[in-house]
Design an enzyme around this catalytic site. Sequence first.
Site, PDB file in Angstrom:
ATOM      1  N   GLY A  46     -22.393  87.873 100.717  1.00  0.00           N
ATOM      2  CA  GLY A  46     -21.189  87.099 100.988  1.00  0.00           C
ATOM      3  C   GLY A  46     -20.396  87.739 102.113  1.00  0.00           C
ATOM      4  N   GLN A  51     -13.067  89.530 107.207  1.00  0.00           N
ATOM      5  CA  GLN A  51     -13.879  90.723 107.481  1.00  0.00           C
ATOM      6  C   GLN A  51     -14.368  90.784 108.925  1.00  0.00           C
ATOM      7  OE1 GLN A  51     -16.363  89.859 103.788  1.00  0.00           O
ATOM      8  NE2 GLN A  51     -16.572  92.077 103.990  1.00  0.00           N
ATOM      9  N   CYS A  92     -19.285  95.999  99.094  1.00  0.00           N
ATOM     10  CA  CYS A  92     -18.666  95.131 100.103  1.00  0.00           C
ATOM     11  C   CYS A  92     -19.104  95.611 101.475  1.00  0.00           C
ATOM     12  CB  CYS A  92     -17.145  95.227  99.959  1.00  0.00           C
ATOM     13  SG  CYS A  92     -16.240  94.250 101.178  1.00  0.00           S
ATOM     14  N   LEU A  93     -19.414  94.667 102.366  1.00  0.00           N
ATOM     15  CA  LEU A  93     -19.833  95.051 103.719  1.00  0.00           C
ATOM     16  C   LEU A  93     -18.711  95.781 104.462  1.00  0.00           C
ATOM     17  CD1 LEU A  93     -21.838  91.873 104.818  1.00  0.00           C
ATOM     18  CD2 LEU A  93     -22.734  94.077 104.022  1.00  0.00           C
ATOM     19  N   HIS A 134     -14.787  87.562  94.726  1.00  0.00           N
ATOM     20  CA  HIS A 134     -14.703  88.693  95.664  1.00  0.00           C
ATOM     21  C   HIS A 134     -14.329  88.188  97.064  1.00  0.00           C
ATOM     22  CE1 HIS A 134     -16.438  92.607  97.371  1.00  0.00           C
ATOM     23  NE2 HIS A 134     -16.320  91.836  98.427  1.00  0.00           N
ATOM     24  N   GLU A 135     -15.006  87.118  97.505  1.00  0.00           N
ATOM     25  CA  GLU A 135     -14.754  86.605  98.867  1.00  0.00           C
ATOM     26  C   GLU A 135     -13.396  85.927  98.965  1.00  0.00           C
ATOM     27  OE1 GLU A 135     -16.660  87.793 100.977  1.00  0.00           O
ATOM     28  OE2 GLU A 135     -18.291  88.337  99.624  1.00  0.00           O
ATOM     29  N   HIS A 138     -10.796  88.418  99.625  1.00  0.00           N
ATOM     30  CA  HIS A 138     -10.715  88.831 101.034  1.00  0.00           C
ATOM     31  C   HIS A 138      -9.728  87.953 101.803  1.00  0.00           C
ATOM     32  CE1 HIS A 138     -13.575  92.031 101.702  1.00  0.00           C
ATOM     33  NE2 HIS A 138     -14.577  91.380 101.130  1.00  0.00           N
TER      34      HIS A 138
HETATM   35 NI    NI Z   1     -16.423  92.144 100.503  1.00  0.00          NI
END
Ligand code: NI
Length: 181
Positions: A46, A51, A92-93, A134-135, A138
Site C-alpha cells: 500500500g 508518502q 511502512c515504506l 494504515h493508508e 497517512h
Molecule cells: Ni505506510
Amino acid sequence: MALLPILHFPDARLQRTARPVLAVDARIRQLAADMLETMYAAHGIGLAATQVNVDEQIIVIDISEEKNAPQVLINPTLLWQSEERVEGDEGCLSVPGIYEKVQRAAEVRVRALDAEGAERDIAASGLLAVCIQHEMDHLKGRLFVDYLSALKRGRIRTRLLKEQRQAQREEKERVRREGAA
Ligand code: NI
C-alpha cells in the site's frame, strides 16, 4: 510512468493532512499509476499520496500474491468499523526496516472513488482492512509508529535518522569520487 521518491519518518511532511481530490482527471490517473509503480518497486502492499509528498487523498493498494490486483482509492471515507480489534505486525515504506504490533478494527466499510472516478463501497476484513486503515491514517498525517509508546517511537526516530545520515554520507562520498574520476 515514473518512480516517485518516498518520504521517510521523521520527515515532518508525513504529518500533513491531505485535501480531497476535486476531479479524477488525467493528472490524478497518472499520479495513481506512478504511485502503483513506486509501491511495486519498493515491494509494498500500500502507498498513500502523502508518502510521495502529494497532499491529496489518494491511496493505492495491492495485497495479492501475484501483484496483479491493484486498487485505487480516492477520497476514502470510513462508513463503519467493527468493534472487534485485531493485532498484527505492521511495517511502512516510510519507516523502512521497522515492524511493530498495532491494533486495528478487524473489519471496515469504506466509500471511495476509483481511478475512473466511480464511487465504490468496499467491505474489507483481514489484511485488506488493516492496509486500508494504515493508508487512510497517512492521509491524516498519522503513521503506525504514532500508536507506539513515545519511548519506542523515539528509538525508531534515532535509528532512522542515523541510517539517513549514513546514506547521505555515502552518497556524498560517491559523488565526490565520481567527480574526481
Ligand atoms: Ni505506510
